[in-house]
Write an enzyme that holds these catalytic residues in place. Sequence first.
Site, PDB file in Angstrom:
ATOM      1  N   HIS A  83       1.017  -1.138  -0.054  1.00  0.00           N
ATOM      2  CA  HIS A  83      -0.019  -0.098  -0.016  1.00  0.00           C
ATOM      3  C   HIS A  83       0.780   1.585  -0.134  1.00  0.00           C
ATOM      4  CE1 HIS A  83       0.185   0.961   4.577  1.00  0.00           C
ATOM      5  NE2 HIS A  83       0.173  -0.477   4.416  1.00  0.00           N
ATOM      6  N   ASP A  85      -0.223   4.239   0.908  1.00  0.00           N
ATOM      7  CA  ASP A  85      -0.611   5.345   2.155  1.00  0.00           C
ATOM      8  C   ASP A  85       0.020   5.156   3.337  1.00  0.00           C
ATOM      9  OD1 ASP A  85      -2.446   3.121   2.472  1.00  0.00           O
ATOM     10  OD2 ASP A  85      -3.582   4.247   3.738  1.00  0.00           O
ATOM     11  N   ASP A 146       6.182   1.762   6.717  1.00  0.00           N
ATOM     12  CA  ASP A 146       4.851   1.190   6.340  1.00  0.00           C
ATOM     13  C   ASP A 146       3.998   1.766   5.548  1.00  0.00           C
ATOM     14  OD1 ASP A 146       2.371  -0.150   6.921  1.00  0.00           O
ATOM     15  OD2 ASP A 146       1.957   0.898   8.953  1.00  0.00           O
ATOM     16  N   GLU A 180      -4.956   1.661   2.544  1.00  0.00           N
ATOM     17  CA  GLU A 180      -5.027   0.644   3.524  1.00  0.00           C
ATOM     18  C   GLU A 180      -4.937   0.925   4.775  1.00  0.00           C
ATOM     19  OE1 GLU A 180      -3.100  -2.554   6.249  1.00  0.00           O
ATOM     20  OE2 GLU A 180      -2.454  -0.549   5.855  1.00  0.00           O
ATOM     21  N   GLU A 181      -4.706   2.012   5.271  1.00  0.00           N
ATOM     22  CA  GLU A 181      -4.424   2.554   6.870  1.00  0.00           C
ATOM     23  C   GLU A 181      -6.159   3.025   7.296  1.00  0.00           C
ATOM     24  OE1 GLU A 181      -2.237   1.946   8.477  1.00  0.00           O
ATOM     25  OE2 GLU A 181      -0.228   2.340   7.397  1.00  0.00           O
TER      26      GLU A 181
END
Length: 415
Positions: A83, A85, A146, A180-181
């Site tokens: 991802h 984001d 991440d 995703e977050e």
Amino acid sequence: MFTDYQYTVTERFLRYVQIDTQSDPLSTSFPSTAKQKDLGRLLVQELQQTGLADAELDPHGYVYATIPANTDKAVPVICLCAHMDTSSDCCGTGVKPVVHYKYDGGDIVLPDDPAQVIRAAEHPYLQQKKGDDIITASGATLLGADNKAGVAAIMDATRFLLEHPEVKHGAIRILFTPDEETGRGVEKLDMAKLGAQYGYTLDGGELGSLEDETFSADAAKITIDGVGIHPGTAKGKLVSAIKIAAEIVAALPADRLSPETTEGRQGFIHPVRVQGTVERAEIDLILRDFVTQELEAHAALLRQVMDTVLQRHPQGRATLAITPQYRNMKEVLDQHPQVCAYAEEAIRRAGVTPLKMIIRGGTDGSRLSFMGLPCPNIFTGEMALHSKQEYVSIQDMQKAVQTIVHLAQVWEERS
């Protein structure tokens, strides 16, 4: 195979993290922030320059591309996913990555805020990385490992596979997702267009980790209606929705069923946002458990707490709404054991011991698994997520690149 390979994962990572891609959980648009497409456009450009002519960014912010098969075997199409984001939990604007070469095993003081110290004693995994090259942020923002470590690893592995046609593999679909977050990462994904049979997210932590089990997750919202009136004449009339909300939150279990008191496979009820006025207030909560059926018990307890508080405020009203979010991917992956078995073999071939782990959270793979794409999670080295103390080892990212390449080989060999 990688003896003389000049990795590009580090330079890619350093470039990607400087692009602000924070998502916004309060936004109703998709993607939740337009700036996520800034990275998407760059990735498409780089993929096309690498030779993947079909690389594209769709209107929803998804990046698709295909590494063509170079074998005559009928190999299932696999998807590599990460991802774009970053979390809204910590500032993600103006990220300045810092490389700490040959980490000495001590505390790392971040230059832009000396109060931000990554203490070795508080990060057991960091102590294992003595001698590695560690990337951190500067102390003012999160880093974005991440999941830009996963993005960079997939991009470098793509380059390797295209430059080494002697490594046989089937068709591989690349997927980079927004949001995703926020938990909405695959909400607008076109599964028919993706056209893969099995998948892997590159969004894991420590070296060698392979995660095939996540929380099952529901969202809960309590909406409280009070009675508003001028406070000067409020005696016996005013009912504060704010105070009812506060009582409900205070009445939640303090010694169990909360993130701060649970670990392993223990679930929880967690209030994440409270907002409102005297007349109306809202509490947003998340319910988590590795056993899906336990979510019903958590919701029942939440309703019991709400009803008990309302008994003290008979003129107040409240409703509880439960929204399913994602389910434990293990329920699907257990039906396709080869997906994890091949990943374990790929990790071994990279010279790393596989570590089967659980995720006290979710990934895009959680929802993808239930959308027909069994999808465990592979390590990238990203650690201390969603914080100013986030870090990643360059050597871990390089091992992730190797694992991806070996994974493509394993699928071809065993087809």
